[in-house]
Design a protein around this motif. Structure first.
Motif, PDB file in Angstrom:
ATOM      1  N   SER A  17       0.827  -1.210   0.000  1.00  0.00           N
ATOM      2  CA  SER A  17       0.000   0.000   0.000  1.00  0.00           C
ATOM      3  C   SER A  17       0.858   1.255   0.000  1.00  0.00           C
ATOM      4  CB  SER A  17      -0.950  -0.001   1.200  1.00  0.00           C
ATOM      5  OG  SER A  17      -0.220   0.049   2.402  1.00  0.00           O
ATOM      6  N   ARG A  18       2.061   1.160   0.551  1.00  0.00           N
ATOM      7  CA  ARG A  18       2.954   2.312   0.557  1.00  0.00           C
ATOM      8  C   ARG A  18       3.400   2.662  -0.853  1.00  0.00           C
ATOM      9  NH1 ARG A  18       7.529   0.962   4.670  1.00  0.00           N
ATOM     10  NH2 ARG A  18       7.748  -0.495   2.969  1.00  0.00           N
ATOM     11  N   GLU A  24       0.904   4.388  -9.292  1.00  0.00           N
ATOM     12  CA  GLU A  24      -0.151   5.099 -10.014  1.00  0.00           C
ATOM     13  C   GLU A  24       0.400   6.358 -10.686  1.00  0.00           C
ATOM     14  OE1 GLU A  24      -3.205   5.593  -7.061  1.00  0.00           O
ATOM     15  OE2 GLU A  24      -3.997   3.584  -7.426  1.00  0.00           O
ATOM     16  N   ARG A  25       1.324   7.057 -10.027  1.00  0.00           N
ATOM     17  CA  ARG A  25       1.951   8.240 -10.642  1.00  0.00           C
ATOM     18  C   ARG A  25       2.767   7.833 -11.870  1.00  0.00           C
ATOM     19  NH1 ARG A  25       2.583   9.480  -5.301  1.00  0.00           N
ATOM     20  NH2 ARG A  25       4.724   8.726  -5.260  1.00  0.00           N
ATOM     21  N   ASP A  26       3.504   6.727 -11.749  1.00  0.00           N
ATOM     22  CA  ASP A  26       4.281   6.246 -12.892  1.00  0.00           C
ATOM     23  C   ASP A  26       3.369   5.894 -14.066  1.00  0.00           C
ATOM     24  OD1 ASP A  26       6.619   6.545 -11.480  1.00  0.00           O
ATOM     25  OD2 ASP A  26       6.880   4.399 -11.056  1.00  0.00           O
ATOM     26  N   LEU A  27       2.251   5.247 -13.778  1.00  0.00           N
ATOM     27  CA  LEU A  27       1.308   4.879 -14.832  1.00  0.00           C
ATOM     28  C   LEU A  27       0.742   6.117 -15.518  1.00  0.00           C
ATOM     29  CD1 LEU A  27      -0.317   2.801 -16.397  1.00  0.00           C
ATOM     30  CD2 LEU A  27      -1.989   2.812 -14.537  1.00  0.00           C
ATOM     31  N   ARG A  28       0.362   7.120 -14.748  1.00  0.00           N
ATOM     32  CA  ARG A  28      -0.166   8.358 -15.352  1.00  0.00           C
ATOM     33  C   ARG A  28       0.883   9.045 -16.219  1.00  0.00           C
ATOM     34  NH1 ARG A  28      -2.821   8.668 -10.424  1.00  0.00           N
ATOM     35  NH2 ARG A  28      -1.228   9.999  -9.521  1.00  0.00           N
TER      36      ARG A  28
END
Length: 82
Positions: A17-18, A24-28
């Protein structure tokens, strides 16, 4: 009664979870970089030539892996160049 010392590391299940926010930032960021690409389908003759070259290259993977890898790189580069 003696107090138990606090563990020096968090419980095992807190780790994923950390890292979720970073993933998610990398994916965006990846979507933004590649979302502007202008992808086009190749012409019929180019598609046929690519399929034929790819099949020919796959025949050599078992007996000549280094050469097959080089052929695959050249094939991809030719396709990307147009």
């Amino acid at each position: 009664m003696t107090k138990m010392p606090k563990p020096s590391q968090p419980p095992h299940d807190e780790g994923p979870s950390r890292h979720k926010g970073a993933a998610e930032r990398d994916l965006r960021a990846h979507e933004q970089r590649h979302g502007d690409l202008d992808l086009k389908s190749p012409a019929s003759t180019a598609r046929q030539q690519y399929t034929q070259d790819r099949s020919s290259g796959q025949e050599h993977v078992g007996d000549r892996p280094e050469e097959a890898g080089g052929e695959a790189r050249r094939l991809v580069c030719r396709r990307l160049d147009g």
